[in-house]
Scaffold this motif. Sequence first.
Motif, PDB file in Angstrom:
ATOM      1  N   LYS A  37      41.497  63.101  45.314  1.00  0.00           N
ATOM      2  CA  LYS A  37      41.465  61.673  45.631  1.00  0.00           C
ATOM      3  C   LYS A  37      42.118  61.356  46.974  1.00  0.00           C
ATOM      4  O   LYS A  37      41.676  60.459  47.696  1.00  0.00           O
ATOM      5  CB  LYS A  37      42.195  60.879  44.530  1.00  0.00           C
ATOM      6  CG  LYS A  37      41.452  60.755  43.222  1.00  0.00           C
ATOM      7  CD  LYS A  37      42.266  59.889  42.287  1.00  0.00           C
ATOM      8  CE  LYS A  37      41.571  59.696  40.962  1.00  0.00           C
ATOM      9  NZ  LYS A  37      42.381  58.855  40.045  1.00  0.00           N
ATOM     10  N   GLU A 128      47.557  52.106  42.141  1.00  0.00           N
ATOM     11  CA  GLU A 128      48.016  53.024  41.099  1.00  0.00           C
ATOM     12  C   GLU A 128      46.923  54.023  40.731  1.00  0.00           C
ATOM     13  O   GLU A 128      45.771  53.660  40.501  1.00  0.00           O
ATOM     14  CB  GLU A 128      48.432  52.245  39.850  1.00  0.00           C
ATOM     15  CG  GLU A 128      49.004  53.119  38.749  1.00  0.00           C
ATOM     16  CD  GLU A 128      49.525  52.324  37.569  1.00  0.00           C
ATOM     17  OE1 GLU A 128      50.278  52.883  36.763  1.00  0.00           O
ATOM     18  OE2 GLU A 128      49.194  51.124  37.462  1.00  0.00           O
ATOM     19  N   GLY A 129      47.306  55.302  40.702  1.00  0.00           N
ATOM     20  CA  GLY A 129      46.369  56.340  40.290  1.00  0.00           C
ATOM     21  C   GLY A 129      45.339  56.732  41.322  1.00  0.00           C
ATOM     22  O   GLY A 129      44.486  57.582  41.067  1.00  0.00           O
ATOM     23  N   ALA A 131      42.901  54.728  42.677  1.00  0.00           N
ATOM     24  CA  ALA A 131      41.594  54.119  42.417  1.00  0.00           C
ATOM     25  C   ALA A 131      41.140  53.352  43.652  1.00  0.00           C
ATOM     26  O   ALA A 131      41.337  52.143  43.767  1.00  0.00           O
ATOM     27  CB  ALA A 131      41.674  53.200  41.206  1.00  0.00           C
ATOM     28  N   SER A 164      39.618  60.933  31.944  1.00  0.00           N
ATOM     29  CA  SER A 164      39.796  59.894  32.962  1.00  0.00           C
ATOM     30  C   SER A 164      41.022  59.019  32.729  1.00  0.00           C
ATOM     31  O   SER A 164      41.327  58.660  31.589  1.00  0.00           O
ATOM     32  CB  SER A 164      38.563  58.978  33.005  1.00  0.00           C
ATOM     33  OG  SER A 164      37.486  59.600  33.660  1.00  0.00           O
ATOM     34  N   GLY A 165      41.684  58.676  33.837  1.00  0.00           N
ATOM     35  CA  GLY A 165      42.689  57.612  33.850  1.00  0.00           C
ATOM     36  C   GLY A 165      42.009  56.360  34.350  1.00  0.00           C
ATOM     37  O   GLY A 165      41.498  55.544  33.584  1.00  0.00           O
ATOM     38  N   THR A 166      41.934  56.207  35.678  1.00  0.00           N
ATOM     39  CA  THR A 166      41.171  55.095  36.258  1.00  0.00           C
ATOM     40  C   THR A 166      39.666  55.398  36.273  1.00  0.00           C
ATOM     41  O   THR A 166      38.861  54.490  36.481  1.00  0.00           O
ATOM     42  CB  THR A 166      41.617  54.810  37.700  1.00  0.00           C
ATOM     43  OG1 THR A 166      41.354  55.960  38.513  1.00  0.00           O
ATOM     44  CG2 THR A 166      43.104  54.479  37.748  1.00  0.00           C
ATOM     45  N   THR A 168      38.128  57.201  38.508  1.00  0.00           N
ATOM     46  CA  THR A 168      37.630  57.296  39.885  1.00  0.00           C
ATOM     47  C   THR A 168      36.929  58.627  40.153  1.00  0.00           C
ATOM     48  O   THR A 168      35.844  58.668  40.736  1.00  0.00           O
ATOM     49  CB  THR A 168      38.796  57.113  40.875  1.00  0.00           C
ATOM     50  OG1 THR A 168      39.455  55.878  40.593  1.00  0.00           O
ATOM     51  CG2 THR A 168      38.315  57.109  42.305  1.00  0.00           C
ATOM     52  N   TYR A 192      38.107  49.263  29.227  1.00  0.00           N
ATOM     53  CA  TYR A 192      38.964  49.329  30.427  1.00  0.00           C
ATOM     54  C   TYR A 192      38.347  50.262  31.463  1.00  0.00           C
ATOM     55  O   TYR A 192      38.285  49.942  32.656  1.00  0.00           O
ATOM     56  CB  TYR A 192      40.365  49.821  30.048  1.00  0.00           C
ATOM     57  CG  TYR A 192      41.189  50.302  31.232  1.00  0.00           C
ATOM     58  CD1 TYR A 192      41.892  49.404  32.029  1.00  0.00           C
ATOM     59  CD2 TYR A 192      41.258  51.664  31.551  1.00  0.00           C
ATOM     60  CE1 TYR A 192      42.646  49.843  33.127  1.00  0.00           C
ATOM     61  CE2 TYR A 192      41.995  52.111  32.640  1.00  0.00           C
ATOM     62  CZ  TYR A 192      42.686  51.201  33.412  1.00  0.00           C
ATOM     63  OH  TYR A 192      43.408  51.643  34.496  1.00  0.00           O
ATOM     64  N   LEU A 193      37.861  51.400  31.001  1.00  0.00           N
ATOM     65  CA  LEU A 193      37.286  52.389  31.907  1.00  0.00           C
ATOM     66  C   LEU A 193      36.028  51.839  32.581  1.00  0.00           C
ATOM     67  O   LEU A 193      35.827  52.025  33.793  1.00  0.00           O
ATOM     68  CB  LEU A 193      36.973  53.665  31.126  1.00  0.00           C
ATOM     69  CG  LEU A 193      36.740  54.954  31.913  1.00  0.00           C
ATOM     70  CD1 LEU A 193      37.825  55.195  32.940  1.00  0.00           C
ATOM     71  CD2 LEU A 193      36.625  56.134  30.954  1.00  0.00           C
ATOM     72  N   GLN A 196      37.026  49.578  35.332  1.00  0.00           N
ATOM     73  CA  GLN A 196      37.485  50.345  36.490  1.00  0.00           C
ATOM     74  C   GLN A 196      36.303  50.896  37.278  1.00  0.00           C
ATOM     75  O   GLN A 196      36.301  50.879  38.512  1.00  0.00           O
ATOM     76  CB  GLN A 196      38.394  51.496  36.027  1.00  0.00           C
ATOM     77  CG  GLN A 196      39.713  51.048  35.413  1.00  0.00           C
ATOM     78  CD  GLN A 196      40.564  50.265  36.386  1.00  0.00           C
ATOM     79  OE1 GLN A 196      40.848  50.700  37.494  1.00  0.00           O
ATOM     80  NE2 GLN A 196      40.984  49.085  35.966  1.00  0.00           N
TER      81      GLN A 196
END
Length: 288
Positions: A37, A128-129, A131, A164-166, A168, A192-193, A196
């Motif tokens: 990222k 954050e993260g 993204a 996955s978190g965000t 991205t 939520y995903l 995002q």
Amino acid sequence: MNYTNSPIQQITFNNQEIFVKRDDLLHKDFSGNKARKFYYFLKNDFKDIKKVVSYGSCQSNAMYSLSCLCKIRNWDFEYYVDHIPSYLKDKPIGNYKGALDNGMCIIEKELEKEIPSKFEEDTIFIPEGGALQEAQYGIKILADEIISWSKETKQKDLKVFLPSGTGTTALYLQKYLPFEVLTCACVGDSEYLKKQFNLLERNNHPTILEMEKKYHFGKLYKEFYEIHKQLNKQTNIEFDLLYDSLGWLCVNKHLYTKKYNILYIHQGGLLGNISMRERYNYKYDKIQ
């Protein structure tokens, strides 16, 4: 220094052969999901930049990776957190210690109210993260590596999986890969995903696989620790306890004995396992 071209290894887990993209082996300090990222900020010219500002949790993988990036680039790094536990202040470990050792300036404030909304021209703000659209620069390189390997090894019916978190990385992999990308939500739920995803790209989203149980990010689950130990024993590969444990539970549930080949993207983040393992040992009576 090598920050790309991680090897792909074939493993056997629970009697199923799976390929693993070893992004944990990119570089000892700058590896895994976050290195992809933030690769844009490593490779491009930022002659007027002197500082990076970001925010999140005090054991974040992104926090540590950004501290490594800033150390490499000789930039200041300012990081905002809601709260730092007293035990962590007294005995820094894991990502928190690593980021401090890299020169991070950590600021404890109420995030929603006190993070600055404007910055000087010499400052880069990273959400954050990680993204952000710039993330696709490094993720496209990851996609190109996967495509080259798939052609060399004549892969057919390949599916790419990562937790996955965000979201991205999964989102931009789906943008650049000719294969279906599968993922599961580790932070929040599938809705939520999806939100995002839509913040960055409106179309061509990865496939989200659902888990029957709702898992809360950062909370300890015995099944996470158990599958982590099983992976270590069966594959001799250490995986991340936050993202990869849920990822492999999802693989076991949805992809076990499927006809197509699976390429699992290792999430890196192994420095964070130090603090996670301490918590698991304490909660589960010092399980080894």
